[in-house]
Write a protein that holds these residues in place. Structure first.
Motif, PDB file in Angstrom:
ATOM      1  N   PRO A  15       0.712  -1.569   0.102  1.00 23.07           N
ATOM      2  CA  PRO A  15       0.206   0.325   0.263  1.00 23.07           C
ATOM      3  C   PRO A  15       1.030   1.167   0.148  1.00 23.07           C
ATOM      4  O   PRO A  15       0.692   2.001  -0.748  1.00 23.07           O
ATOM      5  N   GLN A  16       2.028   0.707   1.016  1.00 20.23           N
ATOM      6  CA  GLN A  16       2.979   2.450   0.594  1.00 20.23           C
ATOM      7  C   GLN A  16       3.621   2.631  -0.575  1.00 20.23           C
ATOM      8  O   GLN A  16       3.278   4.154  -1.127  1.00 20.23           O
ATOM      9  N   ARG A  17       3.877   1.396  -1.318  1.00 13.58           N
ATOM     10  CA  ARG A  17       4.522   1.877  -2.308  1.00 13.58           C
ATOM     11  C   ARG A  17       3.516   2.404  -3.236  1.00 13.58           C
ATOM     12  O   ARG A  17       3.792   2.983  -4.891  1.00 13.58           O
ATOM     13  N   ARG A  18       2.202   1.699  -3.548  1.00 16.59           N
ATOM     14  CA  ARG A  18       1.693   1.943  -4.127  1.00 16.59           C
ATOM     15  C   ARG A  18       1.244   3.434  -3.967  1.00 16.59           C
ATOM     16  O   ARG A  18       0.663   4.651  -5.344  1.00 16.59           O
ATOM     17  N   ALA A  19       0.792   4.117  -3.533  1.00 15.56           N
ATOM     18  CA  ALA A  19       0.319   5.465  -2.712  1.00 15.56           C
ATOM     19  C   ALA A  19       1.550   6.565  -3.468  1.00 15.56           C
ATOM     20  O   ALA A  19       1.335   7.337  -4.206  1.00 15.56           O
ATOM     21  N   VAL A  20       2.637   5.496  -2.705  1.00 17.40           N
ATOM     22  CA  VAL A  20       3.879   6.490  -4.097  1.00 17.40           C
ATOM     23  C   VAL A  20       4.357   6.842  -5.334  1.00 17.40           C
ATOM     24  O   VAL A  20       4.039   8.016  -5.760  1.00 17.40           O
ATOM     25  N   ALA A  21       4.057   5.633  -5.544  1.00 16.90           N
ATOM     26  CA  ALA A  21       3.230   5.432  -6.938  1.00 16.90           C
ATOM     27  C   ALA A  21       2.488   6.143  -7.460  1.00 16.90           C
ATOM     28  O   ALA A  21       2.551   7.028  -8.884  1.00 16.90           O
ATOM     29  N   LEU A  22       1.618   6.618  -7.263  1.00 15.81           N
ATOM     30  CA  LEU A  22       0.199   6.974  -7.744  1.00 15.81           C
ATOM     31  C   LEU A  22       0.386   8.589  -7.443  1.00 15.81           C
ATOM     32  O   LEU A  22       0.205   9.738  -8.838  1.00 15.81           O
ATOM     33  N   VAL A  23       1.249   9.362  -6.661  1.00 21.82           N
ATOM     34  CA  VAL A  23       2.504  10.382  -6.407  1.00 21.82           C
ATOM     35  C   VAL A  23       2.402  10.630  -8.179  1.00 21.82           C
ATOM     36  O   VAL A  23       2.442  12.140  -8.191  1.00 21.82           O
ATOM     37  N   LEU A  24       3.589  10.187  -8.440  1.00 18.94           N
ATOM     38  CA  LEU A  24       4.907  10.399  -9.189  1.00 18.94           C
ATOM     39  C   LEU A  24       3.108  10.424 -10.506  1.00 18.94           C
ATOM     40  O   LEU A  24       4.342  10.868 -11.566  1.00 18.94           O
ATOM     41  N   ARG A  25       2.768   9.739 -10.614  1.00 18.44           N
ATOM     42  CA  ARG A  25       1.930   9.017 -11.726  1.00 18.44           C
ATOM     43  C   ARG A  25       0.559  10.287 -11.874  1.00 18.44           C
ATOM     44  O   ARG A  25       0.416  10.417 -12.806  1.00 18.44           O
ATOM     45  N   ASP A  26       0.308  10.411 -10.769  1.00 18.99           N
ATOM     46  CA  ASP A  26      -1.016  10.999 -11.022  1.00 18.99           C
ATOM     47  C   ASP A  26      -0.980  12.547  -9.800  1.00 18.99           C
ATOM     48  O   ASP A  26      -1.226  12.441  -9.212  1.00 18.99           O
ATOM     49  N   LEU A  27      -0.609  13.112 -11.392  1.00 17.07           N
ATOM     50  CA  LEU A  27      -0.747  14.936 -10.172  1.00 17.07           C
ATOM     51  C   LEU A  27      -1.541  15.838 -10.765  1.00 17.07           C
ATOM     52  O   LEU A  27      -2.036  16.008 -12.241  1.00 17.07           O
ATOM     53  N   ARG A  28      -1.554  16.370 -10.359  1.00 13.88           N
ATOM     54  CA  ARG A  28      -2.750  17.403 -10.626  1.00 13.88           C
ATOM     55  C   ARG A  28      -3.793  17.864 -11.576  1.00 13.88           C
ATOM     56  O   ARG A  28      -5.080  16.800 -11.016  1.00 13.88           O
ATOM     57  N   ASP A  29      -3.684  17.400 -13.102  1.00 16.06           N
ATOM     58  CA  ASP A  29      -4.774  17.415 -13.977  1.00 16.06           C
ATOM     59  C   ASP A  29      -4.664  16.049 -14.308  1.00 16.06           C
ATOM     60  O   ASP A  29      -5.315  15.927 -15.999  1.00 16.06           O
ATOM     61  N   LEU A  66      11.135   5.096 -11.058  1.00 19.33           N
ATOM     62  CA  LEU A  66      10.608   4.970  -8.887  1.00 19.33           C
ATOM     63  C   LEU A  66       9.558   4.295  -9.570  1.00 19.33           C
ATOM     64  O   LEU A  66       8.914   3.741  -8.743  1.00 19.33           O
ATOM     65  N   ALA A  67       8.080   4.425 -10.146  1.00 14.75           N
ATOM     66  CA  ALA A  67       7.251   4.706 -10.250  1.00 14.75           C
ATOM     67  C   ALA A  67       7.169   2.952 -10.595  1.00 14.75           C
ATOM     68  O   ALA A  67       6.390   2.091  -9.695  1.00 14.75           O
ATOM     69  N   HIS A  68       7.756   2.836 -12.069  1.00 16.09           N
ATOM     70  CA  HIS A  68       8.372   1.156 -11.696  1.00 16.09           C
ATOM     71  C   HIS A  68       8.569   0.283 -10.383  1.00 16.09           C
ATOM     72  O   HIS A  68       7.927  -0.904 -10.203  1.00 16.09           O
ATOM     73  N   ALA A  69       9.639   0.987 -10.375  1.00 20.57           N
ATOM     74  CA  ALA A  69      10.444   0.160  -8.761  1.00 20.57           C
ATOM     75  C   ALA A  69       8.798   0.040  -7.889  1.00 20.57           C
ATOM     76  O   ALA A  69       9.029  -1.491  -7.425  1.00 20.57           O
ATOM     77  N   LEU A  70       7.948   1.025  -7.435  1.00 18.49           N
ATOM     78  CA  LEU A  70       6.966   0.762  -6.559  1.00 18.49           C
ATOM     79  C   LEU A  70       5.644   0.041  -7.123  1.00 18.49           C
ATOM     80  O   LEU A  70       5.545  -0.596  -6.027  1.00 18.49           O
ATOM     81  N   GLU A  71       5.476   0.426  -8.159  1.00 16.70           N
ATOM     82  CA  GLU A  71       4.621  -0.891  -8.791  1.00 16.70           C
ATOM     83  C   GLU A  71       4.946  -2.463  -8.602  1.00 16.70           C
ATOM     84  O   GLU A  71       3.971  -2.879  -9.111  1.00 16.70           O
ATOM     85  N   GLN A  72       6.135  -2.653  -8.729  1.00 22.24           N
ATOM     86  CA  GLN A  72       6.795  -4.164  -8.487  1.00 22.24           C
ATOM     87  C   GLN A  72       5.884  -5.165  -7.627  1.00 22.24           C
ATOM     88  O   GLN A  72       5.747  -4.536  -6.609  1.00 22.24           O
ATOM     89  N   ARG A  73       5.538  -6.114  -7.946  1.00 26.59           N
ATOM     90  CA  ARG A  73       4.654  -7.081  -6.360  1.00 26.59           C
ATOM     91  C   ARG A  73       5.660  -7.438  -5.522  1.00 26.59           C
ATOM     92  O   ARG A  73       5.791  -7.723  -4.292  1.00 26.59           O
ATOM     93  N   THR A  74       6.741  -7.446  -5.609  1.00 32.81           N
ATOM     94  CA  THR A  74       8.221  -8.541  -4.750  1.00 32.81           C
ATOM     95  C   THR A  74       8.958  -7.126  -4.566  1.00 32.81           C
ATOM     96  O   THR A  74       9.169  -6.268  -5.500  1.00 32.81           O
TER      97      THR A  74
END
Length: 89
Positions: A15-29, A66-74
């Motif tokens: 959940p922490q990795r997903r939250a950081v990945a979302l921040v990196l991928r999903d900003l403003r608009d 970073l987003a790729h690293a954070l989204e890896q399941r392992t």
């Protein structure tokens, strides 16, 4: 991905990795950081600002990695290699 900071990011819970990945991928608009940085790079390049274009391309690349690293399941953590010599006991 072998840097100690990347290893620490991979050590976060899913959940922490997903939250950081979302921040990196999903900003403003809802455009991801990578697209925003690429847009800045293109604008800088057209204004003949090569160093700024290179900076924004690096931001784009780092955001993607970073987003790729954070989204890896392992989240295998490998300890960082120390430059200090090991003492024999």
């Amino acid at each position: 991905m072998r840097l100690p900071a990347a290893q620490r990011l991979k050590g976060l819970s899913e959940p922490q990795r997903r939250a950081v990945a979302l921040v990196l991928r999903d900003l403003r608009d809802l455009r991801d950081l990578r697209d925003q940085a690429n847009t800045e790079a293109e604008q800088a390049w057209h204004r003949r600002k090569g160093p700024m274009a290179a900076y924004w391309r690096a931001v784009s690349t780092y955001a993607r990695h970073l987003a790729h690293a954070l989204e890896q399941r392992t989240a295998a953590i490998t300890p960082p290699v120390s430059d200090a010599p090991q003492e024999a006991k």
